[in-house]
Design an enzyme around this catalytic site. Structure first.
Site, PDB file in Angstrom:
ATOM      1  N   SER A  13      42.786 -13.207  18.603  1.00  0.00           N
ATOM      2  CA  SER A  13      42.722 -12.357  19.786  1.00  0.00           C
ATOM      3  C   SER A  13      44.007 -12.466  20.598  1.00  0.00           C
ATOM      4  CB  SER A  13      41.525 -12.788  20.652  1.00  0.00           C
ATOM      5  OG  SER A  13      41.420 -12.014  21.820  1.00  0.00           O
TER       6      SER A  13
ATOM      7  N   LYS B 280      37.949   6.867  31.910  1.00  0.00           N
ATOM      8  CA  LYS B 280      39.352   6.964  32.314  1.00  0.00           C
ATOM      9  C   LYS B 280      39.888   8.338  31.930  1.00  0.00           C
ATOM     10  CE  LYS B 280      39.942   1.995  32.463  1.00  0.00           C
ATOM     11  NZ  LYS B 280      38.516   1.654  32.390  1.00  0.00           N
TER      12      LYS B 280
ATOM     13  N   SER C 212      46.068  -3.041  30.125  1.00  0.00           N
ATOM     14  CA  SER C 212      45.691  -2.397  31.379  1.00  0.00           C
ATOM     15  C   SER C 212      46.504  -2.820  32.586  1.00  0.00           C
ATOM     16  CB  SER C 212      44.208  -2.649  31.665  1.00  0.00           C
ATOM     17  OG  SER C 212      43.952  -4.036  31.797  1.00  0.00           O
TER      18      SER C 212
END
Length: 410
Positions: A137, A248, A189
Site C-alpha cells: 500500500s 466529486k 487528494s
C-alpha cells in the site's frame, strides 16, 4: 462537557483534541450560480466564492442531473426503503452499476453509500481473501484504504509514496507463492500528484499481483469519457479493480467498485458496509446515472477544469507561491504551519469573500499544512485571476515562505 480522554484508548489528550478541533462553516450552495454561495459564521451571513469544493465539474447543479433527481423523487419518493438485500434495490441502482462497469470496461460494478465505505468494505474482503494475501500500500493512501486494509487482517507492507523502486524491493522480498495485492490512488487528494501507473502495472504483471486503484479524484475529470487516469494512459485493463466516487466529478454522493464479476460478487456477498447499510436513495442513483452519461458525452467541463488549473498554476508560479504538484486540478499551496495556514484561510474569507479551507493533521502530517485549492469548471477566468492576486497579497502580508525561499524545486 468534561471529556476524560484518559479513560478511552484514543491516544489523543484533551489538549491535543482542543488544538485539532475544527470549525465547520455553514454554506448555502446556490444551484445555477455555484461557486457563488452564502456562508453563515457566528450568526452573520455573507456572500462567498468557494475554492475548496470537490464538486470539481459543477455537476451538482447540472440541469440534466437536477431534473433527473426531481423526476425520480416524484415517482419513487426520497428513500430506498432498505438495504440492497432487503427491499432496497431499485432499477436505478442496477442501471447505474451497469453504466459504471461499462465506463471502466469491467465485467461488473457495485454501489456503496460513500467512497469511504466503498474502500473500507471492498478492501476488507479483497485483501482478506485468501487469508495469506500480502498487501502493498502506498504511504499516502487515504484513511478509508488504511481502515479497509486494517479490517482485513492482511499482512501489509507500506511503500514510499510513488516510489516504484521501493515497491519492487518489497515485492521481490515477498514469498513468490503468496497472493499479492497492490493498492494505490491515481490522483492523491491532498498533494494532487499522480501515481506512476504504467510502472506499477508492469510490476504487478511481473510479480503476479492483483491491483486495486482508487480513482476518486480522477473519475469524471480525466480520460476518455471521464473514466480516469488509467484510462487516459490507455492501461485501464491492467488494473484489476477500480474504485470511484459519485460525490466529486459526478456531483452527487456514493461510491463504487468495478472489476471482474467474481471479485465484485465476493464483495457484494461478504462486505459488511455493503450488506448492512441502507442503499442510496433512488433519486441519487438516477442523478448519478445522468451525470455519468452526460460526462461520457461531454468534454467541455473537463477542458474548462484543465484550463483553470493550468492558469492557476501559472499565476502561482509568477507569484512565487509554492504548491506541491502541477499534475492535476488539485492545487495544494504549501504553508507548513498550522496557525499560519488558518490565518491565511481566515484573511481570504474576511477580506475577499474567498473560502478555501486550511488543511492540518490528521489530513496531512504536522508541519505539512496546506491550503487545498480546487479551481473548478464553474469558475470564470476572472475568478482564477482574482483568487491568485488575493493569495499573493495574503502570502506577502503574513510573510509566508515563497517557493524560492524554500528552494522548492531542488
Amino acid at each position: 462537557m468534561n471529556l476524560h480522554l484518559e479513560s478511552y484508548s484514543t491516544g489523543v489528550t484533551a489538549q491535543e483534541l482542543a488544538e485539532r478541533r475544527r470549525e465547520f462553516l455553514e454554506i448555502g450552495r446556490r444551484s445555477g450560480s455555484f461557486p457563488s454561495a452564502s456562508a453563515r459564521q457566528d450568526g452573520v451571513d455573507s456572500q462567498i466564492n468557494v475554492w475548496c469544493s470537490n464538486d470539481y465539474l459543477g455537476m451538482g447543479q447540472n440541469p440534466h442531473v437536477v431534473e433527473a433527481m426531481k423526476k425520480v423523487i416524484d415517482t419513487h419518493g426520497v428513500g430506498s426503503g432498505g438495504s440492497r438485500n432487503i427491499g432496497g434495490t431499485n432499477h436505478y441502482h442496477v442501471l447505474l452499476e451497469q453504466e459504471l462497469a461499462d465506463l471502466h470496461g469491467k465485467e461488473a460494478a457495485l454501489l456503496f453509500t460513500s467512497g469511504y465505505t466503498a474502500n473500507d468494505g471492498a478492501l476488507t474482503v479483497l485483501a482478506g481473501t485468501p487469508e495469506d494475501t500480502i498487501v502493498f500500500s502506498d504511504a499516502k493512501n487515504h484513511a478509508s484504504i488504511i481502515d479497509g486494509l486494517r479490517h482485513s487482517g492482511a499482512q501489509k507492507h507500506i511503500f514510499r509514496h510513488n516510489d516504484v523502486a521501493h515497491l519492487e524491493e518489497l515485492l521481490a522480498a515477498a514469498p513468490a507463492d503468496r497472493p499479492k495485492l497492490i493498492v494505490l490512488e491515481s490522483v492523491y487528494s491532498m498533494s494532487g500528484d499522480i501515481a506512476p501507473l504504467a510502472e506499477i502495472a508492469e510490476l504487478a504483471r511481473r510479480y503476479d499481483a492483483t491491483t486495486f486503484i482508487d480513482e476518486v479524484h480522477a473519475v469524471g475529470m480525466y480520460g476518455p469519457q471521464g473514466a480516469g487516469i488509467a484510462a487516459r494512459e490507455g492501461i485501464a485493463d491492467q488494473f484489476t479493480v477500480v474504485m470511484g466516487t459519485l460525490a466529486k466529478g459526478f456531483g452527487t454522493v456514493g461510491g463504487y467498485i468495478a472489476g471482474p464479476a467474481a471479485l465484485v460478487d465476493a464483495v457484494r456477498t461478504l462486505s459488511r458496509p455493503f450488506v448492512f447499510t441502507t442503499s442510496l436513495p433512488p433519486a441519487v442513483a438516477a442523478g448519478a446515472l445522468e451525470a455519468v452519461r452526460y460526462l461520457r458525452s461531454s468534454d467541455v467541463e473537463r477542458k474548462t477544469l484543465a484550463e483553470n488549473a493550468q492558469l492557476l498554476h501559472r499565476l502561482l508560479d509568477e507569484a512565487d507561491i509554492p504548491y506541491i504538484s502541477s499534475d492535476s486540478h488539485i492545487v495544494s499551496a504549501f504553508i507548513g504551519d498550522d496557525e499560519t495556514c488558518k490565518q491565511a484561510s481566515r484573511l481570504l474569507f474576511e477580506r475577499y469573500g474567498i473560502y478555501v479551507q486550511s488543511i492540518n493533521a490528521p489530513s496531512v502530517r504536522t508541519g505539512e499544512e496546506i491550503l487545498r485549492i480546487a479551481p473548478s469548471a464553474v469558475h470564470e477566468r476572472a475568478d482564477v485571476e482574482n483568487f491568485a492576486e488575493a493569495l499573493r497579497e495574503i502570502w506577502k502580508e503574513l510573510d509566508i515562505a515563497t517557493a524560492t525561499d524554500r528552494n522548492w524545486l531542488s
